[in-house]
Design a protein around this motif. Structure first.
Motif, PDB file in Angstrom:
ATOM      1  N   GLY A   1       0.803  -1.227   0.000  1.00 53.87           N
ATOM      2  CA  GLY A   1       0.000   0.000   0.000  1.00 53.87           C
ATOM      3  C   GLY A   1       0.832   1.271   0.000  1.00 53.87           C
ATOM      4  O   GLY A   1       0.305   2.367  -0.251  1.00 53.87           O
ATOM      5  N   LEU A   2       2.133   1.145   0.283  1.00 54.88           N
ATOM      6  CA  LEU A   2       2.945   2.362   0.457  1.00 54.88           C
ATOM      7  C   LEU A   2       3.128   3.129  -0.861  1.00 54.88           C
ATOM      8  O   LEU A   2       2.905   4.343  -0.913  1.00 54.88           O
ATOM      9  N   ALA A   3       3.522   2.428  -1.912  1.00 52.89           N
ATOM     10  CA  ALA A   3       3.829   3.122  -3.185  1.00 52.89           C
ATOM     11  C   ALA A   3       2.587   3.800  -3.780  1.00 52.89           C
ATOM     12  O   ALA A   3       2.653   4.981  -4.153  1.00 52.89           O
ATOM     13  N   PRO A   4       1.429   3.104  -3.862  1.00 57.86           N
ATOM     14  CA  PRO A   4       0.254   3.813  -4.392  1.00 57.86           C
ATOM     15  C   PRO A   4      -0.135   5.021  -3.553  1.00 57.86           C
ATOM     16  O   PRO A   4      -0.563   6.046  -4.091  1.00 57.86           O
ATOM     17  N   THR A   5       0.042   4.914  -2.232  1.00 51.94           N
ATOM     18  CA  THR A   5      -0.296   6.065  -1.369  1.00 51.94           C
ATOM     19  C   THR A   5       0.651   7.226  -1.678  1.00 51.94           C
ATOM     20  O   THR A   5       0.223   8.383  -1.798  1.00 51.94           O
ATOM     21  N   ALA A   6       1.937   6.913  -1.824  1.00 54.00           N
ATOM     22  CA  ALA A   6       2.920   7.966  -2.117  1.00 54.00           C
ATOM     23  C   ALA A   6       2.615   8.623  -3.456  1.00 54.00           C
ATOM     24  O   ALA A   6       2.651   9.858  -3.581  1.00 54.00           O
TER      25      ALA A   6
ATOM     26  N   SER B   1      -0.258   8.798  -5.003  1.00 53.11           N
ATOM     27  CA  SER B   1      -1.492   9.561  -4.909  1.00 53.11           C
ATOM     28  C   SER B   1      -1.260  10.865  -4.136  1.00 53.11           C
ATOM     29  O   SER B   1      -1.728  11.935  -4.535  1.00 53.11           O
ATOM     30  N   ALA B   2      -0.499  10.775  -3.038  1.00 48.76           N
ATOM     31  CA  ALA B   2      -0.294  11.973  -2.201  1.00 48.76           C
ATOM     32  C   ALA B   2       0.592  12.995  -2.894  1.00 48.76           C
ATOM     33  O   ALA B   2       0.396  14.200  -2.741  1.00 48.76           O
ATOM     34  N   ALA B   3       1.576  12.513  -3.657  1.00 49.54           N
ATOM     35  CA  ALA B   3       2.489  13.465  -4.313  1.00 49.54           C
ATOM     36  C   ALA B   3       1.948  13.912  -5.664  1.00 49.54           C
ATOM     37  O   ALA B   3       2.416  14.905  -6.228  1.00 49.54           O
ATOM     38  N   GLY B   4       0.936  13.203  -6.164  1.00 51.88           N
ATOM     39  CA  GLY B   4       0.460  13.451  -7.533  1.00 51.88           C
ATOM     40  C   GLY B   4      -0.348  14.710  -7.702  1.00 51.88           C
ATOM     41  O   GLY B   4      -0.440  15.254  -8.797  1.00 51.88           O
ATOM     42  N   GLU B   5      -0.967  15.183  -6.613  1.00 53.14           N
ATOM     43  CA  GLU B   5      -1.824  16.372  -6.746  1.00 53.14           C
ATOM     44  C   GLU B   5      -1.147  17.563  -6.081  1.00 53.14           C
ATOM     45  O   GLU B   5      -0.482  17.407  -5.070  1.00 53.14           O
ATOM     46  N   PRO B   6      -1.337  18.751  -6.647  1.00 50.64           N
ATOM     47  CA  PRO B   6      -0.741  19.921  -5.987  1.00 50.64           C
ATOM     48  C   PRO B   6      -1.490  20.254  -4.696  1.00 50.64           C
ATOM     49  O   PRO B   6      -2.708  20.164  -4.643  1.00 50.64           O
ATOM     50  N   TYR B   7      -0.780  20.549  -3.630  1.00 48.37           N
ATOM     51  CA  TYR B   7      -1.397  21.011  -2.386  1.00 48.37           C
ATOM     52  C   TYR B   7      -0.352  21.765  -1.592  1.00 48.37           C
ATOM     53  O   TYR B   7       0.841  21.708  -1.885  1.00 48.37           O
ATOM     54  N   ALA B   8      -0.845  22.462  -0.586  1.00 51.00           N
ATOM     55  CA  ALA B   8       0.048  23.327   0.187  1.00 51.00           C
ATOM     56  C   ALA B   8       0.922  22.487   1.109  1.00 51.00           C
ATOM     57  O   ALA B   8       0.442  21.598   1.791  1.00 51.00           O
TER      58      ALA B   8
ATOM     59  N   PRO C   1       8.354  21.127  -0.980  1.00 51.40           N
ATOM     60  CA  PRO C   1       7.820  20.355  -2.101  1.00 51.40           C
ATOM     61  C   PRO C   1       7.953  18.856  -1.791  1.00 51.40           C
ATOM     62  O   PRO C   1       8.894  18.452  -1.099  1.00 51.40           O
ATOM     63  N   VAL C   2       7.027  18.065  -2.296  1.00 49.76           N
ATOM     64  CA  VAL C   2       7.022  16.629  -1.974  1.00 49.76           C
ATOM     65  C   VAL C   2       7.060  15.811  -3.257  1.00 49.76           C
ATOM     66  O   VAL C   2       6.126  15.868  -4.056  1.00 49.76           O
ATOM     67  N   THR C   3       8.142  15.066  -3.466  1.00 49.38           N
ATOM     68  CA  THR C   3       8.195  14.146  -4.606  1.00 49.38           C
ATOM     69  C   THR C   3       7.593  12.809  -4.164  1.00 49.38           C
ATOM     70  O   THR C   3       7.385  12.572  -2.966  1.00 49.38           O
ATOM     71  N   VAL C   4       7.385  11.925  -5.135  1.00 51.18           N
ATOM     72  CA  VAL C   4       6.875  10.589  -4.797  1.00 51.18           C
ATOM     73  C   VAL C   4       7.866   9.896  -3.859  1.00 51.18           C
ATOM     74  O   VAL C   4       7.473   9.249  -2.879  1.00 51.18           O
TER      75      VAL C   4
END
Ligand code: NAD
Length: 354
Positions: free
Chosen positions: A317-322, A324-331, A335-338
């Motif tokens: 579950g870790l990679a898909p979560t990463a 998904s979390a890094a894929g959209e812009p948010y505050a 900065p957060v890479t995958v």
């Protein structure tokens, strides 16, 4: 450090804070709002309390709908909206934790009916215009002033029976709002004051509650902290920590407060180099130099699970979560890479010191 520039918007929400207020003040709040047919919404565990409030509402109660579940599945929202319409409701009272309040918000979102919230956990949802709905494993959230409760009735007595593990994790859920509010792009002097005081009050109350869960004074302080932290959540934009929790809850059904509790020290450790001001406020509020470590120590000492693995997440579950979390812009202050998100998740999966 004085913040030279900020924007702060005040929302019209009335807060009544008093031991015993759930039963004594909720009917008054309904009357103030001119509401005559309220649907009371709760989960199965909160039903006895909700029924007491329904009784106190008397003729103003149009029924009790006890179907709230975690993360507000969209079919639950459909049924609740149908129940509100069938009852001819002109408003709702949500009694319980973030799940019950979330269901009340779903009704408000679809129907525009005013909502009164009577919280029984420290989730803070009652202080926000944020709604959430989960459909086919994806949780969508949005902001809409229509879902912001018009009145919030805080009754510390409702929290006396909150089991210690949930007290601790729900309390840390509240801390997470304050932590991310301190480095939010829309932080203001007022939200920072509320965050600092919320962290101070909650971190002092939790060890007392772990020892004496029915200590009314400590319950009052924790709920007061939850109010402040919830107000921070409502007034600012959350970052990486909330994003990761949101994906883990919506996609893998991980329990909300427990997930916040595991992740917070790691997300904060990642953001710390880009959030110097926030860290210095937190150091003072917690009385500790290494804030992520102090949070990790506190939750472990109070018996909370420390790893995502212990919450039932598998490594797959870790990679898909990463992604998904890094894929959209948010505050987020950094900065957060995958890869960054994955590193935070891996650390939280293992549960070692941050
Ligand atoms: P919850 O409402 O699901 O409650 C957790 C458990 O505690 C449930 O089994 C509930 O029955 C029980 N419980 C609640 N109060 C109790 C009490 N006083 N005594 C004994 N048991 C009690 O969990 P939560 O952590 O409060 O809320 C989580 C939900 O709220 C998630 O869906 C989350 O996404 C949402 N949330 C939304 C916002 C927002 O601003 N929209 C903010 C925070 C949380």
């Amino acid at each position: 450090m004085f913040q030279q520039e900020f924007t702060y918007e005040t929302r019209p929400v009335r807060v009544v804070f008093r031991p015993g207020a759930a039963v004594t003040a909720t009917p008054d709040e309904a009357a103030r709002l001119g509401l005559r047919r309220l649907l009371v919404v709760c989960g199965s565990r909160g039903e006895p309390t909700a029924r007491e409030i329904a009784d106190a509402l008397g003729d103003r109660c149009a029924g009790v709908h006890a179907e709230a579940r975690m993360h507000v599945p969209v079919e639950d929202a459909d049924r609740a909206v149908a129940a509100a319409r069938a009852a001819g409701a002109d408003g709702c009272v949500a009694v319980g934790g973030g799940s019950a309040i979330g269901l009340g918000k779903a009704i408000a979102l679809r129907t525009g009916l005013p909502l009164i919230a009577v919280p029984s956990t420290y989730s803070g949802s009652e202080m926000t215009p944020v709604w959430g709905l989960t459909e086919r494993g994806t949780k969508r959230t949005g902001r809409d002033p229509a879902v912001q409760p018009r009145s919030v009735v805080y009754d510390p007595r409702l929290t006396l029976g909150l089991p210690v593990p949930l007290t601790v994790t729900s309390g840390v859920n509240a801390l997470a709002h304050a932590v991310e509010a301190l480095y939010a792009p829309d932080a203001s002097p007022l939200t920072s004051l509320m965050a600092k005081e919320g962290v101070r009050a909650m971190t002092q109350a939790l060890p007392r509650l772990a020892e004496h869960p029915r200590d009314e004074d400590a319950r009052g302080r924790a709920l007061y902290a939850a109010w402040l932290c919830g107000a921070c959540l409502g007034a600012t934009t959350m970052g990486l920590h909330h994003k990761l929790c949101h994906v883990l809850g919506g996609t893998f059904g991980l329990p909300h407060a427990e997930t916040h509790t595991v992740l917070l020290p790691y997300a904060l450790a990642f953001n710390a180099p880009a959030a110097i001001g926030a860290l210095s406020v937190l150091r003072r509020a917690l009385g500790a130099d290494d804030v992520p470590r102090a949070l990790w120590d506190l939750t472990g000492r109070l018996g909370a699970s420390r790893s995502l693995a212990a919450l039932g997440l598998t490594e797959a579950g870790l990679a898909p979560t990463a992604r998904s979390a890094a894929g959209e812009p948010y505050a987020n202050p950094r900065p957060v890479t995958v890869e960054d998100a994955l590193a935070v998740l891996r650390a939280a999966y293992g549960g070692g010191p941050p």
